[in-house]
Design a protein around this motif. Sequence first.
Motif, PDB file in Angstrom:
ATOM      1  N   UNK A 129      46.930  16.122  47.793  1.00 44.16           N
ATOM      2  CA  UNK A 129      45.682  15.685  48.432  1.00 44.16           C
ATOM      3  C   UNK A 129      44.496  16.487  47.929  1.00 44.16           C
ATOM      4  N   UNK A 130      43.370  15.820  47.829  1.00 43.36           N
ATOM      5  CA  UNK A 130      42.156  16.487  47.359  1.00 43.36           C
ATOM      6  C   UNK A 130      41.722  17.576  48.332  1.00 43.36           C
ATOM      7  N   UNK A 131      41.998  17.380  49.603  1.00 39.29           N
ATOM      8  CA  UNK A 131      41.555  18.316  50.632  1.00 39.29           C
ATOM      9  C   UNK A 131      42.608  19.381  50.949  1.00 39.29           C
ATOM     10  N   UNK A 132      43.491  19.652  50.022  1.00 44.85           N
ATOM     11  CA  UNK A 132      44.511  20.647  50.295  1.00 44.85           C
ATOM     12  C   UNK A 132      43.902  22.035  50.508  1.00 44.85           C
ATOM     13  N   UNK A 133      42.697  22.243  50.011  1.00 48.02           N
ATOM     14  CA  UNK A 133      42.026  23.529  50.191  1.00 48.02           C
ATOM     15  C   UNK A 133      41.611  23.801  51.623  1.00 48.02           C
ATOM     16  N   UNK A 134      41.702  22.802  52.489  1.00 44.45           N
ATOM     17  CA  UNK A 134      41.340  22.993  53.896  1.00 44.45           C
ATOM     18  C   UNK A 134      42.435  23.697  54.697  1.00 44.45           C
ATOM     19  N   UNK A 135      43.602  23.879  54.104  1.00 45.54           N
ATOM     20  CA  UNK A 135      44.689  24.585  54.802  1.00 45.54           C
ATOM     21  C   UNK A 135      44.423  26.087  54.691  1.00 45.54           C
ATOM     22  N   UNK A 157      40.597  27.124  46.932  1.00 43.37           N
ATOM     23  CA  UNK A 157      39.974  27.485  48.213  1.00 43.37           C
ATOM     24  C   UNK A 157      40.971  28.047  49.213  1.00 43.37           C
ATOM     25  N   UNK A 158      42.232  28.130  48.819  1.00 40.75           N
ATOM     26  CA  UNK A 158      43.266  28.678  49.706  1.00 40.75           C
ATOM     27  C   UNK A 158      43.201  30.204  49.634  1.00 40.75           C
ATOM     28  N   UNK A 159      42.254  30.790  50.340  1.00 39.34           N
ATOM     29  CA  UNK A 159      41.995  32.227  50.222  1.00 39.34           C
ATOM     30  C   UNK A 159      43.073  33.067  50.906  1.00 39.34           C
ATOM     31  N   UNK A 177      38.727  28.275  37.662  1.00 33.16           N
ATOM     32  CA  UNK A 177      38.388  29.198  38.751  1.00 33.16           C
ATOM     33  C   UNK A 177      39.618  29.625  39.545  1.00 33.16           C
ATOM     34  N   UNK A 178      40.754  29.720  38.856  1.00 33.55           N
ATOM     35  CA  UNK A 178      41.980  30.158  39.517  1.00 33.55           C
ATOM     36  C   UNK A 178      41.875  31.605  39.980  1.00 33.55           C
ATOM     37  N   UNK A 179      40.929  32.344  39.403  1.00 32.19           N
ATOM     38  CA  UNK A 179      40.757  33.744  39.782  1.00 32.19           C
ATOM     39  C   UNK A 179      40.340  33.897  41.237  1.00 32.19           C
ATOM     40  N   UNK A 180      39.889  32.828  41.862  1.00 37.25           N
ATOM     41  CA  UNK A 180      39.480  32.900  43.266  1.00 37.25           C
ATOM     42  C   UNK A 180      40.676  33.066  44.197  1.00 37.25           C
ATOM     43  N   UNK A 181      41.866  32.735  43.718  1.00 43.37           N
ATOM     44  CA  UNK A 181      43.070  32.922  44.535  1.00 43.37           C
ATOM     45  C   UNK A 181      43.403  34.402  44.644  1.00 43.37           C
ATOM     46  N   UNK A 182      43.914  34.802  45.795  1.00 40.40           N
ATOM     47  CA  UNK A 182      44.289  36.193  46.041  1.00 40.40           C
ATOM     48  C   UNK A 182      45.799  36.369  45.997  1.00 40.40           C
ATOM     49  N   UNK A 203      42.203  38.271  38.326  1.00 39.15           N
ATOM     50  CA  UNK A 203      43.038  38.209  39.530  1.00 39.15           C
ATOM     51  C   UNK A 203      43.619  39.605  39.783  1.00 39.15           C
ATOM     52  N   UNK A 204      42.924  40.394  40.569  1.00 33.99           N
ATOM     53  CA  UNK A 204      43.270  41.798  40.769  1.00 33.99           C
ATOM     54  C   UNK A 204      44.529  41.984  41.610  1.00 33.99           C
ATOM     55  N   UNK A 205      44.825  41.047  42.501  1.00 31.35           N
ATOM     56  CA  UNK A 205      45.983  41.185  43.383  1.00 31.35           C
ATOM     57  C   UNK A 205      47.273  40.662  42.765  1.00 31.35           C
ATOM     58  N   UNK A 206      47.185  40.084  41.580  1.00 28.43           N
ATOM     59  CA  UNK A 206      48.361  39.494  40.954  1.00 28.43           C
ATOM     60  C   UNK A 206      49.279  40.578  40.400  1.00 28.43           C
ATOM     61  N   UNK A 207      50.524  40.611  40.903  1.00 27.93           N
ATOM     62  CA  UNK A 207      51.507  41.594  40.448  1.00 27.93           C
ATOM     63  C   UNK A 207      52.676  40.938  39.715  1.00 27.93           C
ATOM     64  N   UNK A 208      53.033  39.718  40.094  1.00 27.77           N
ATOM     65  CA  UNK A 208      54.139  39.011  39.452  1.00 27.77           C
ATOM     66  C   UNK A 208      53.602  37.705  38.888  1.00 27.77           C
ATOM     67  N   UNK A 209      53.698  37.586  37.553  1.00 24.99           N
ATOM     68  CA  UNK A 209      53.189  36.392  36.872  1.00 24.99           C
ATOM     69  C   UNK A 209      54.254  35.918  35.893  1.00 24.99           C
ATOM     70  N   UNK A 210      54.783  34.711  36.131  1.00 22.72           N
ATOM     71  CA  UNK A 210      55.844  34.141  35.299  1.00 22.72           C
ATOM     72  C   UNK A 210      55.276  32.951  34.542  1.00 22.72           C
ATOM     73  N   UNK A 211      55.381  33.011  33.203  1.00 27.51           N
ATOM     74  CA  UNK A 211      54.769  31.984  32.370  1.00 27.51           C
ATOM     75  C   UNK A 211      55.683  31.577  31.222  1.00 27.51           C
ATOM     76  N   UNK A 212      56.966  31.848  31.344  1.00 32.37           N
ATOM     77  CA  UNK A 212      57.915  31.536  30.278  1.00 32.37           C
ATOM     78  C   UNK A 212      58.125  30.033  30.146  1.00 32.37           C
ATOM     79  N   UNK A 213      58.699  29.653  28.998  1.00 32.69           N
ATOM     80  CA  UNK A 213      59.043  28.249  28.719  1.00 32.69           C
ATOM     81  C   UNK A 213      57.806  27.345  28.788  1.00 32.69           C
TER      82      UNK A 213
END
Length: 392
Positions: A129-135, A157-159, A177-182, A203-213
């Motif tokens: 949904x387009x409004x998923x950021x309202x959660x 917008x899911x802060x 603007x994915x950097x807005x996520x915490x 993204x300062x709070x990012x500790x685990x980032x998986x990007x394989x494959x």
Amino acid sequence: MATHIHHQRPIDKEFEDADDTGVLVLSGRNLRTFPVVPGDLYDANDVFEADFSRNRFDRIPEEVCNFRELVKLNCYHNSIRYVPEDLNDLSNLTELNLSRNFLQSIPPQMCTMKLSSLNLSNNRLVSLPIDIGKMSQLRHLDLSCNMLPDLPRSITDLHSLIYLDLHRNELAHLPEDIYRLQVSYLDVSANSLTRLPTTLRLMENLHTFLVTNNPLDSPPTQVCMRGLVHIHKYLENLEKRGSDPQLISISSREESLRRRKDRSLRKDRSSSRPFSESTPIGAENGRNRKLDFYKEMQGIVSTAFTEETPPKPAASNNQPPMSSQSKEEYRKAAHQLYLEQQRQKGKGAKHRSSSPPPPSSPGQSDPQFNTLPKRRDQQAASEGRFKNKKDK
């Protein structure tokens, strides 16, 4: 051989227990519809947790919407294709598990729910949904193993979100603007990503980032395998030098070659360093040098005495034997040579103080000289007897 058959409890008993505990468990019963039970067995308003996992429901039962105090709903591993709109009437619901079903979309009304955990993994979702950021209260979102080609921009917008799982989808890019996520955990592995946005490094709070494959070109797979720190460094260089990933890869290779060359030069300098006083005497090189010095001194001392030792007496040879004063002079000369060799070897005063002093008398402390005086005394005695006989 006796076989143990597990008998499930009667459904009526489960509803009676739910009236006491507030937890209704109807898991693994192959149910297709909600069971019909007498209304006096339980009170729907007392149920705050319901487990309908491992059944055959093709939709969330409408009876569930009557559980006004429901906090946790588990519908894992069913055949659900439809989510009723009345589900958002459950104002106290915070945890919803709809994983391993056949959902292709979720109703927009769900975006108004106060969920903190939403699991939609292993479905057939092709859009959100387009409004998923309202959660705004959502903290845990699992969208893995679906068919999502992209993400709506409002997802940033899911802060309150700290966990986001997007692996095994069809994502071709991530929002700029994915950097807005915490989030502290982000999994985008097994997608169709060819590049990562440079804003990811913010993204300062990012500790685990998986990007394989992923068929990544920017940053390359080799950089991603080294970890999040190297990914951030690559994206930072990419931001400074421009948007050409080939220039960044060339500069990275040049930097790697330069560091490798510096390490090899330092290694060659350390291996060619000469022997010095700081080298420990217990080292292998020090032991070999010390043994070589002792052998050299032994040869010098033995040569000094053997060269001056007169030959065995013959009939025509009347040369007198070496006196004790000559022996003492030879010993002093050998000791001076020993001290000179110590100074040349760079041993210093430590080795001069520890060096053995010259023997005070012939044959006193060095066993090398013990046989020399006896041999010469015997020679002198034999020559004396020979002269006496000749005089007579």
